[in-house]
Design an enzyme around this catalytic site. Structure first.
Site, mmCIF file in Angstrom:
data_model
loop_
_atom_site.group_PDB
_atom_site.id
_atom_site.type_symbol
_atom_site.label_atom_id
_atom_site.label_comp_id
_atom_site.label_asym_id
_atom_site.label_seq_id
_atom_site.Cartn_x
_atom_site.Cartn_y
_atom_site.Cartn_z
ATOM 1 C CB SER A 1 61.745 22.545 53.075
ATOM 2 O OG SER A 1 61.834 23.202 54.333
ATOM 3 C CE LYS B 1 61.768 26.604 54.077
ATOM 4 N NZ LYS B 1 62.296 25.653 55.089
ATOM 5 C CB SER C 1 64.146 22.413 56.319
ATOM 6 O OG SER C 1 63.234 21.364 56.143
#
Length: 476
Positions: free
Chosen positions: A148, A72, A172
């Site tokens: 996210s 990520k 997230s």
């Protein structure tokens, strides 16, 4: 190995094939590239597949020997690799510090081959940004993949890699796990070190971990990434045995608190509540004792803490922008993030002591409220994946900073509470809506007790298997 075989294996299964010589790490990397080329143009999950992916270092051994892995694009960092945080503000930035997380990944045999999309700065639970575009949900490209950790979830669901890095500061990991049909654990505060430069990030709210497809991969990842490092502010209680070993241990009889009511302003969709009721009944059939549980916090308390943290976020954002040689403006930040920044600069500062006391009191009240239970069963999200756009995106110019924070508290009502309190929680893909969208349910454990989460997750995976379900967009 064919691509159709590659996408059917979890990370543990692929590593086993490498150890027995049936496939090589290089072949797996090339299969990941083939999967990427097949589906990424549709889902837009991977923003960079490393040009040198075939020569990426990884230990010759370890639980995930030879398995392709994705990062990520925020949080844990790799030395000198791009980390742009989904924002124009950090375009071209390359950290010079290697996170302990990726040292452990390499030591476990993982090969990190690229980086994935996220909403700007990880502020939103949706899957779009100006810098990276829209990441589509492999189950329905018109729907959000969640955030996210958007790109990581979409990539794993679509078969690019069987496991990927995520981070969770308010849901997230669990949001995209719920909406993409994956296993997503947010570990206890302190379980995964944020070192060497982000120990106990954001008062311990933010934690690094992974998204994956199976409970055994989750357990193995806990063994790989857990453990303290020098400089960590405290050492959490360490497990009695490996988490993989917990997979063969009995669960025992648990006291289960079930959330059948909303904990925020957004109502539960009927299919989500039906899923909660079905799994609660299943837990009773397994011999566990089930009670209904009331909301353990007030929404206004949670919003006040979020707004208080914005002050610190604005200061750190300013420092980071200065280090990158950039200025904060509408050309570098999306509307909501710019409003959050400006609202802090133009408002009286909240004394740090007040914020710390708000957090302490919140943790105390939540801890007392859930102490009677071994685990909680809640929805992960009150709704299935929504269409792209809407009020929850940082690209939305219509909301004020306060309205955005209140909307977040309302939608992520079962999630951020446990980032503040520090409890471990996992989203499991235990149900689907009538039109085929995944519905994740959240299991929350006692602080430091990931072992019970591993065992009960194993039980539910066996009782409600999900590996046969396939998204519409999938490599091969």
């Amino acid at each position: 190995m064919k691509l159709s075989e590659y996408v059917d294996h979890d990370a543990t299964g692929l590593a086993s094939l490498v150890r027995t010589g049936q496939v090589t790490p290089l072949q797996l990397t090339r299969l990941a590239r083939e999967a990427h080329d097949a589906v990424n143009p549709c889902i837009n999950a991977v923003i960079e597949f490393y040009e040198d992916a075939e020569t990426v270092a990884g230990a010759d051994g370890g639980h995930f020997y030879g398995v392709p892995f994705l990062r990520k694009d925020v949080g844990a960092a790799e030395t000198n690799r791009l980390q742009e945080c989904g924002s124009r503000l950090f375009k071209g930035c390359r950290p010079q510090t290697e996170s302990y997380f990726f040292r452990r990944a390499r030591d476990a045999g993982l090969r990190t081959i690229g980086r994935t999309t996220l909403p700007e700065l990880g502020t939103s639970g949706m899957s779009e940004s100006i810098a990276s575009g829209i990441t589509g949900n492999p189950w329905n490209l018109k729907r959000s993949a969640g955030g996210s950790s958007a790109g990581s979830a979409a990539a794993v669901a679509a078969g690019i890699t069987p496991i990927a890095h995520g981070s969770d500061g308010g849901g997230s990991i669990r949001i995209p796990a719920s909406w993409c049909g994956l296993v997503g654990l947010n570990p206890s505060r302190g379980r995964i070190s944020g070192g060497p430069n982000k120990q106990d990030a954001s008062f311990g709210f933010g934690r690094e971990f992974v998204l994956c497809r199976t409970v055994r991969d989750m357990a193995a990842a806990l063994d790989v990434f857990s453990g303290p490092h020098p400089g960590d502010p405290f050492v959490i209680v360490q497990p009695n045995r490996s988490y993989v070993a917990e997979l063969s241990q009995p669960t025992g009889r648990l006291r289960v608190g079930v959330a059948r009511t909303k904990w925020g302003a957004v109502d539960l969709e009927p299919e989500v509540l039906q899923a909660v009721n079905t799994v609660a009944s299943l837990l009773e059939e397994m011999g566990h004792i089930v009670w209904d549980v009331d909301p353990p916090y007030e929404s206004a308390e949670r919003t006040r803490i979020s707004l208080g943290r914005s002050t610190l976020g604005a200061n750190s954002l300013e420092d980071a922008a200065r280090a990158a040689g950039r200025t904060i403006s509408a050309d570098t930040l999306e509307p909501i993030n710019l409003k959050l920044y400006e609202s802090v600069r133009n408002s009286p500062r909240i004394p740090m002591g007040n914020l710390l006391e708000d957090i302490r009191r919140f943790r105390f009240h939540v801890g007392e409220a859930v102490e009677a239970y071994d685990i909680l069963l809640t929805p992960t999200m009150p709704i299935v994946a929504p269409p792209h756009g809407g009020i929850y995106c940082t690209t939305n110019p219509t909301l004020s900073a306060v309205e955005f924070m209140e909307a977040n508290t309302a939608l992520y009502q079962y999630l951020g509470v446990f980032n503040v309190s520090g409890h471990p929680s996992v989203s499991l893909p235990l149900a689907h809506s009538a039109d085929g969208l995944p519905i994740g349910l959240q299991i929350v454990g006692r602080f430091g007790d990931e072992a019970t989460l591993v065992r009960i997750s194993r039980d539910l995976e066996e009782a409600c298997p999900w590996r046969h379900r396939r998204p519409k967009v999938r490599a091969a």
